[in-house]
Design a protein around this motif. Structure first.
Motif, mmCIF file in Angstrom:
data_model
loop_
_atom_site.group_PDB
_atom_site.id
_atom_site.type_symbol
_atom_site.label_atom_id
_atom_site.label_comp_id
_atom_site.label_asym_id
_atom_site.label_seq_id
_atom_site.Cartn_x
_atom_site.Cartn_y
_atom_site.Cartn_z
ATOM 1 N N CYS A 67 0.852 -1.179 0.000
ATOM 2 C CA CYS A 67 0.000 0.000 0.000
ATOM 3 C C CYS A 67 0.894 1.236 0.000
ATOM 4 O O CYS A 67 1.754 1.376 0.885
ATOM 5 N N GLU A 68 0.705 2.112 -0.977
ATOM 6 C CA GLU A 68 1.540 3.310 -1.129
ATOM 7 C C GLU A 68 3.035 2.949 -1.095
ATOM 8 O O GLU A 68 3.833 3.594 -0.435
ATOM 9 N N ASN A 69 3.367 1.876 -1.802
ATOM 10 C CA ASN A 69 4.752 1.398 -1.931
ATOM 11 C C ASN A 69 5.344 0.868 -0.635
ATOM 12 O O ASN A 69 6.544 0.585 -0.569
ATOM 13 N N ASP A 70 4.540 0.748 0.397
ATOM 14 C CA ASP A 70 4.994 0.132 1.647
ATOM 15 C C ASP A 70 4.510 -1.313 1.707
ATOM 16 O O ASP A 70 3.401 -1.631 1.268
ATOM 17 N N LEU A 71 5.346 -2.159 2.283
ATOM 18 C CA LEU A 71 5.013 -3.579 2.427
ATOM 19 C C LEU A 71 4.458 -3.831 3.825
ATOM 20 O O LEU A 71 5.061 -3.440 4.828
ATOM 21 N N TYR A 72 3.304 -4.483 3.879
ATOM 22 C CA TYR A 72 2.642 -4.801 5.145
ATOM 23 C C TYR A 72 2.496 -6.322 5.281
ATOM 24 O O TYR A 72 2.424 -7.052 4.294
ATOM 25 N N TRP A 73 2.418 -6.762 6.508
ATOM 26 C CA TRP A 73 2.052 -8.149 6.791
ATOM 27 C C TRP A 73 1.468 -8.222 8.195
ATOM 28 O O TRP A 73 1.564 -7.274 8.980
ATOM 29 N N THR A 74 0.847 -9.344 8.527
ATOM 30 C CA THR A 74 0.372 -9.566 9.887
ATOM 31 C C THR A 74 1.274 -10.572 10.580
ATOM 32 O O THR A 74 1.904 -11.418 9.940
ATOM 33 N N GLU A 75 1.327 -10.464 11.902
ATOM 34 C CA GLU A 75 2.083 -11.397 12.728
ATOM 35 C C GLU A 75 1.177 -11.958 13.814
ATOM 36 O O GLU A 75 0.591 -11.204 14.599
ATOM 37 N N GLY A 76 1.045 -13.279 13.852
ATOM 38 C CA GLY A 76 0.380 -13.943 14.959
ATOM 39 C C GLY A 76 1.419 -14.261 16.007
ATOM 40 O O GLY A 76 2.384 -14.976 15.737
ATOM 41 N N ARG A 77 1.245 -13.734 17.212
ATOM 42 C CA ARG A 77 2.293 -13.796 18.237
ATOM 43 C C ARG A 77 1.874 -14.666 19.416
ATOM 44 O O ARG A 77 1.049 -14.271 20.240
ATOM 45 N N PRO A 78 2.471 -15.851 19.541
ATOM 46 C CA PRO A 78 2.112 -16.741 20.643
ATOM 47 C C PRO A 78 2.409 -16.143 22.009
ATOM 48 O O PRO A 78 1.712 -16.416 22.979
ATOM 49 N N LYS A 79 3.460 -15.340 22.098
ATOM 50 C CA LYS A 79 3.814 -14.734 23.379
ATOM 51 C C LYS A 79 2.825 -13.654 23.791
ATOM 52 O O LYS A 79 2.871 -13.154 24.915
ATOM 53 N N GLU A 80 1.933 -13.276 22.883
ATOM 54 C CA GLU A 80 0.877 -12.313 23.188
ATOM 55 C C GLU A 80 -0.486 -12.984 23.038
ATOM 56 O O GLU A 80 -1.440 -12.414 22.510
ATOM 57 N N ARG A 88 4.301 -2.947 9.401
ATOM 58 C CA ARG A 88 4.798 -2.324 8.171
ATOM 59 C C ARG A 88 6.306 -2.454 8.129
ATOM 60 O O ARG A 88 6.997 -2.192 9.117
ATOM 61 N N TYR A 89 6.818 -2.910 6.995
ATOM 62 C CA TYR A 89 8.257 -3.053 6.824
ATOM 63 C C TYR A 89 8.898 -1.673 6.851
ATOM 64 O O TYR A 89 8.576 -0.801 6.034
ATOM 65 N N ALA A 90 9.785 -1.457 7.812
ATOM 66 C CA ALA A 90 10.409 -0.141 7.995
ATOM 67 C C ALA A 90 11.821 -0.342 8.536
ATOM 68 O O ALA A 90 12.088 -0.109 9.718
ATOM 69 N N PRO A 91 12.747 -0.800 7.691
ATOM 70 C CA PRO A 91 14.094 -1.157 8.171
ATOM 71 C C PRO A 91 14.878 0.010 8.757
ATOM 72 O O PRO A 91 15.838 -0.215 9.506
ATOM 73 N N ASP A 92 14.489 1.248 8.466
ATOM 74 C CA ASP A 92 15.209 2.409 8.978
ATOM 75 C C ASP A 92 14.515 3.070 10.157
ATOM 76 O O ASP A 92 14.977 4.113 10.651
ATOM 77 N N ALA A 93 13.415 2.510 10.607
ATOM 78 C CA ALA A 93 12.630 3.152 11.662
ATOM 79 C C ALA A 93 13.217 2.896 13.043
ATOM 80 O O ALA A 93 13.805 1.837 13.309
ATOM 81 N N ASP A 94 13.051 3.869 13.939
ATOM 82 C CA ASP A 94 13.405 3.666 15.334
ATOM 83 C C ASP A 94 12.401 2.699 15.954
ATOM 84 O O ASP A 94 11.207 2.732 15.648
ATOM 85 N N GLY A 95 12.878 1.856 16.834
ATOM 86 C CA GLY A 95 11.987 0.920 17.509
ATOM 87 C C GLY A 95 11.502 -0.216 16.639
ATOM 88 O O GLY A 95 10.517 -0.883 16.977
ATOM 89 N N LYS A 96 12.189 -0.464 15.530
ATOM 90 C CA LYS A 96 11.779 -1.564 14.653
ATOM 91 C C LYS A 96 11.992 -2.903 15.359
ATOM 92 O O LYS A 96 12.804 -3.035 16.277
ATOM 93 N N SER A 97 11.289 -3.912 14.892
ATOM 94 C CA SER A 97 11.370 -5.246 15.482
ATOM 95 C C SER A 97 12.537 -6.029 14.886
ATOM 96 O O SER A 97 13.279 -5.524 14.025
ATOM 97 N N ASP A 98 12.688 -7.268 15.335
ATOM 98 C CA ASP A 98 13.711 -8.157 14.773
ATOM 99 C C ASP A 98 13.462 -8.418 13.295
ATOM 100 O O ASP A 98 14.359 -8.865 12.581
#
Length: 698
Positions: A67-80, A88-98
């Motif tokens: 969407c708007e050239n950004d890549l999205y996906w969902t994550e099902g998290r067993p720990k939650e 949203r894929y954001a490799p340069d963002a602060d606070g990004k995940s693993d």
């Protein structure tokens, strides 16, 4: 009775044991240690693939979208607690995940719909970030999502309606979706329809009604027509379904009754039609099994499939969840699809404009840089493709691959941060074996842990796995819940018994009126074939399965004398009880698998394991979710009580807060550890660090 493993907890391929440090010195030490194999009985090997390692840092990635050239996906998290989060894929963002992504949905929300109980397509993307909508699990209502992790409700949380499988109009003013009405909660009274929702105020209008089920409402490129799939009891969508189209420009006097709409495909009431999709040119494409396999067809070309193939397209188990799509169109109008060939995924790209069949058909596979397995393909104008993929030794990941360059596909995000060596990963081999109706199929995983070797001429115990559904299939994606066993010295056979998908309509229909016969014959035949080949120990055969696979497990233990122990996960012991106590989607499923009820009550009783306790003589473990609406807990409770009365060794665990398939990390871990400890006790295997369990009558 298909079940969803809460997450495909896939473990990354690595070069060092988890217990080693990341330094080169430690890696060298690990190599020297692994070079000396320790002699130890099968089943007693220590493994780094523990239940906690499986759930630690693992997520289930799905629902890829751009969407708007950004890549999205969902994550099902067993720990939650299995919560589904939009990222949203954001490799340069602060606070990004693993996974180099940031959360987009609010921290207290779960993106999940309960339409058909199994849900699917709980997210709807428009053309911009301001047009993202989702079904909120807590109240099942449609909400609008904002980029700052805020949301607002569109529909009213009255507890009556559920929504799924939506699409937006071109101007973003309306959503077209499946609505499920639970005003009267009894399964026979639940109403499914296609509706439009005015997103400014939540006003709804019924566009298609009158049939038992609806799926896949899809708008034409000019927004003038809406197609949809529908079917009626006692059929399931893979048995017989129909494709209709309704003109959205007609006045209010136009009927919303499906039988009044234009029928496109499925008129013979014996064809499965699925996954309609409009081409930008205005042509309508869909998947049908009218020639024996799920192939792609186009309206206006009635001679045959546009790409006739003797293989199933549409995904591994189409029909179980909403929103599945086995093909798509690229920005230049070409069709892209994926199918399986010899256990490997093949990408197919073809030109589909014109009046005839597809042309310029090209296929791409591992030799072109693609992973062994992949699906959910999205193409871009730059010829970059994004998809989910993996292999028997590589976890489910988000990949990027360029059609022109054909370099090895790049992993963008991996479903697990755990790491284990190739030395404990068993690579499956597809096998065929003779059975009562000809040939059946399965995937054989030999024991694999290079730190160990067996003692003397010992052969390994075998765990046979019966998949859920039963109209579903096994697969070769990396599955840590299989590697959990093989890395400890168990062999595993994952069986695609008659009735499984992926082998064409004739094979899929082997279970018609024959559930509890064909499937049981096939799991037993697979086990005996491996014994005859000298690959496994015939005195240490066990079997497990979830949901419908749990029924096959209990049936194999009750009606055959092949297995020495088994584990049923939220499985079915009493067919008569299930016929009157399950959700709407599957409330008539057994009509085709066993026969109409109550007319065939005698057959139901004959094939119910709980009615054949007298023939049971081996230990059985029962694992069940307390909130299961698909296979209610009373199935496991009644089976347990019957086993206790017959003095058969048994153990029952009911997990609080779990539905059909375990989603919470602590319960996933306990279920694996309990089953391992159970077989350890039954087969007198000294399982390292086995948990303590109470087994009645032992």
């Amino acid at each position: 009775m298909r079940f969803h493993l809460s997450a495909a907890f896939l473990i990354t391929r690595a070069t060092a044991f988890q217990l080693m440090t990341s330094t080169n010195i430690a890696r060298g030490a690990a190599t020297r240690l692994a070079a000396v194999a320790i002699e130890s009985p099968f089943g007693s090997w220590e493994s780094p693939i523990t239940s906690k390692a499986i759930t630690a840092g693992s997520v289930n990635i799905g629902n890829l979208n751009i969407c708007e050239n950004d890549l999205y996906w969902t994550e099902g998290r067993p720990k939650e607690s299995g919560r589904n989060v939009l990222c949203r894929y954001a490799p340069d963002a602060d606070g990004k995940s693993d996974r180099d992504a940031v959360d987009v949905s609010p921290a207290d929300t779960n993106i999940r719909t309960l339409v058909h109980e199994y849900g699917g397509r709980a997210l709807v993307f428009g053309k911009s970030r301001d047009e993202i909508y989702f079904s909120n699990f807590q109240d099942q209502q449609i909400c609008k999502l904002f980029d700052n992790q805020k949301m607002s409700s569109i529909t009213q949380p009255d507890g009556r309606f559920r929504y799924a499988d939506g699409v937006l109009s071109a101007n973003g003013d309306y959503m077209y979706c499946v609505r499920e009405d639970h005003d009267k909660p009894a399964p026979k009274d639940v109403v499914n329809e296609i509706v439009s929702i005015k997103l400014s105020d939540g006003t709804m209008k019924v566009l298609a009604t009158g049939n038992d089920f609806y799926a896949a409402p899809r708008l034409s490129s000019d927004n003038k027509k809406l197609v949809y799939i529908t079917w009626n009891h006692p059929n399931m969508p893979w048995d017989a379904s129909k494709l209709y189209v309704v003109d959205l420009e007609e006045d209010e006097s136009v009927s919303n009754i499906s039988n009044d709409h234009e029928l496109i495909a499925g008129a013979d009431d014996d064809t499965s039609v699925m996954q309609p999709l409009w081409h930008p040119s205005g042509d309508l494409f869909y998947i049908s099994d009218q020639d024996g396999y799920w192939n792609i067809y186009k309206t206006g070309y009635d001679e045959a499939s546009i790409i006739p193939m003797k293989t199933d397209l549409g995904g591994p188990s189409p029909g179980w969840v909403l929103g599945q799509q086995g093909f798509d169109f690229l920005p230049d109008g070409r069709l892209v699809a994926q199918y399986e060939k010899a256990g490997k995924s093949i990408m197919l790209i073809a030109t589909v404009t014109g009046d005839g069949p597809a042309s310029d058909v090209e296929e791409y596979g591992m030799e072109d840089g693609l992973p062994m397995k992949f699906n959910s393909v999205i193409g871009t104008e730059s010829n970059d493709f994004y998809f989910m993929g993996g292999s028997p030794s590589t976890p489910k990941s988000v990949y990027k691959w360029n059609l022109e360059k054909k370099n090895p596909a790049e992993i963008i995000a991996c479903s697990s941060k755990s790491s284990f060596p190739d030395s404990v990963v068993s690579i499956p081999k597809q096998i065929e074996f003779p059975t009562t109706l000809g040939t059946a199929f399965g995937y054989f995983y030999p024991p694999k842990n290079d730190r160990y070797k067996s003692t003397g001429g010992e052969k390994p115990p075998l765990l046979v796995k019966a998949h859920g559904g039963p109209t579903s299939c096994a697969g070769t994606d990396f599955n840590p819940k299989i590697q959990f066993w093989t890395s400890r010295g168990f062999a595993v056979l994952d069986v695609d018994y008659g009735g499984s998908t992926g082998y064409g309509r004739e094979y899929r229909r082997r279970l018609r009126d024959s559930w509890g016969i064909v499937d049981i014959d096939d799991v037993c035949a697979g086990a005996k074939s491996l014994v005859e080949q000298g690959l496994v120990d015939g005195e240490r055969l066990c079997i497990d399965g979830g949901s419908a696979g749990g029924y096959t497990t209990l049936g194999a233990l009750a009606f055959r004398d092949v297995f020495k122990a088994g584990c049923s996960l939220y499985g079915i012991g009493d067919l008569t009880a299930l016929a009157g106590d399950t959700h709407k989607f599957e409330s008539r499923y057994l009509d085709g698998l066993v026969g109409p009820y109550p007319e065939k009550q005698e057959i139901y009783e004959e094939r119910s394991p709980i009615e054949s306790v007298d023939t049971l003589n081996c230990p059985i473990l029962l694992l069940q979710g307390k909130e299961d609406k698909v296979v209610p807990p009373n199935q496991a409770i009644k089976m347990h009580e019957a086993l206790l009365k017959k003095n058969i060794p048994t153990c029952l665990k009911i997990y609080e807060g779990e539905e059909h398939g375990f989603r919470k990390a602590e319960n996933i871990e306990d279920a694996l550890d309990t089953e391992l400890a159970f077989y350890g006790r039954v087969f007198e295997i000294d399982v390292p660090d086995a948990i303590q369990i109470d087994i009645d009558n032992m």
